[in-house]
Motif scaffolding. Structure first.
Motif, PDB file in Angstrom:
ATOM      1  N   UNK A  29       0.825  -1.209   0.000  1.00 50.60           N
ATOM      2  CA  UNK A  29       0.000   0.000   0.000  1.00 50.60           C
ATOM      3  C   UNK A  29       0.859   1.259   0.000  1.00 50.60           C
ATOM      4  N   UNK A  30       1.933   1.242   0.762  1.00 52.77           N
ATOM      5  CA  UNK A  30       2.799   2.418   0.806  1.00 52.77           C
ATOM      6  C   UNK A  30       3.562   2.617  -0.508  1.00 52.77           C
ATOM      7  N   UNK A  31       3.835   1.505  -1.211  1.00 51.67           N
ATOM      8  CA  UNK A  31       4.574   1.605  -2.479  1.00 51.67           C
ATOM      9  C   UNK A  31       3.672   1.813  -3.686  1.00 51.67           C
ATOM     10  N   UNK A  32       2.387   1.881  -3.451  1.00 51.67           N
ATOM     11  CA  UNK A  32       1.456   2.055  -4.563  1.00 51.67           C
ATOM     12  C   UNK A  32       1.641   3.428  -5.204  1.00 51.67           C
ATOM     13  N   UNK A  33       1.480   3.467  -6.527  1.00 48.69           N
ATOM     14  CA  UNK A  33       1.671   4.726  -7.247  1.00 48.69           C
ATOM     15  C   UNK A  33       0.593   5.751  -6.923  1.00 48.69           C
TER      16      UNK A  33
END
Length: 249
Positions: free
Chosen positions: A62-66
């Motif tokens: 979720x934190x790495x989602x664009x």
């Protein structure tokens, strides 16, 4: 600007939900470790760790989602500090924080690890920075070789287990459930057994004949006792006609 704020708000709600799930999983594990340590099995502990690992991976994705805005660009500052009790803050923090004062702010709004954690982490960072690139690469290669050997051992055991399972499944069946049921029925209820003697009708007829012979013998004995033998055979003699059927007129 409103679009970015809505996106940030939606992201924060998702993060809060994921963190709440992780918190609940950790709380359940701690309860088991404190109250069920006598009966707790290792597979159950591994299941809890696997659940935590999956939840942490979900949070990382979720934190790495664009679509997630960069949270580092957002700054969190305390607008007001108060020593009075705040019921709303107490409810949101599950009674962990009852007032947002100067003692609480440094702990909840810090951007660096706690001093104790930082002290333990600093020697590791110093040791890592003191290594030369060649030494670091050598340690990386040794670690990769070790992990490769572990993976090979695991795969070898997996192949052996699969081979044994296939051999067990390929063995011919040496028993029959139908025959087992038939045998149990024969032993418990006598189902399927045939009598080796005569049939019931033959046995009844023979029994009646024996009774008749016994009665005849008794009558014979009684007749001898009275001096006269009574015949057990009854005869019916009819008197013949005086006229000849072929007599001439």
């Amino acid at each position: 600007m409103q679009k970015e704020e809505k996106q940030l708000e939606h992201t924060l709600e998702s993060l809060i939900q994921r963190v709440q799930d992780i918190k609940n999983s950790i709380a359940n594990l701690l309860v088991k470790l404190e109250n069920e340590y006598n009966i707790l099995q290792w597979p159950s502990v591994l299941d809890n760790f696997a659940l935590l690992s999956g939840q942490l991976n979900t949070l990382g994705k979720l934190l790495r989602n664009e679509k997630v805005p960069p949270l580092r660009n957002s700054i969190l500052l305390p607008i007001a500090l108060s020593g009075d009790r705040d019921p709303e803050l107490e409810k949101v923090t599950e009674r962990r924080v009852i007032a947002f004062n100067a003692d609480v702010v440094p702990h909840y709004l810090r951007t660096k690890p706690e001093p104790e954690v930082e002290e333990r982490l600093q020697p590791v960072l110093n040791r890592a920075s003191s290594l030369t690139p060649e030494a670091a690469q050598k340690q990386i290669n040794a670690m990769n070789k070790m992990t490769s050997n572990i993976v090979d051992i695991i795969k070898s055991h997996q192949e052996t287990m699969e081979k044994e399972a296939n051999q067990k499944s390929s063995l011919s069946q040496t028993s029959s459930q139908a025959d087992t049921n038939t045998l149990l029925s024969a032993v418990l209820t006598g189902k399927g057994f045939k009598s080796s003697g005569m049939r019931r009708t033959d046995m009844a007829q023979q029994q009646s004949n024996m009774q008749a012979q016994q009665q005849a013998a008794q009558q014979k004995q009684q007749g001898n006792a009275h001096g006269k033998v009574q015949s057990s055979i009854k005869t019916n003699i009819k008197q013949g006609s005086s006229t000849h059927p072929y007599q001439r007129n």
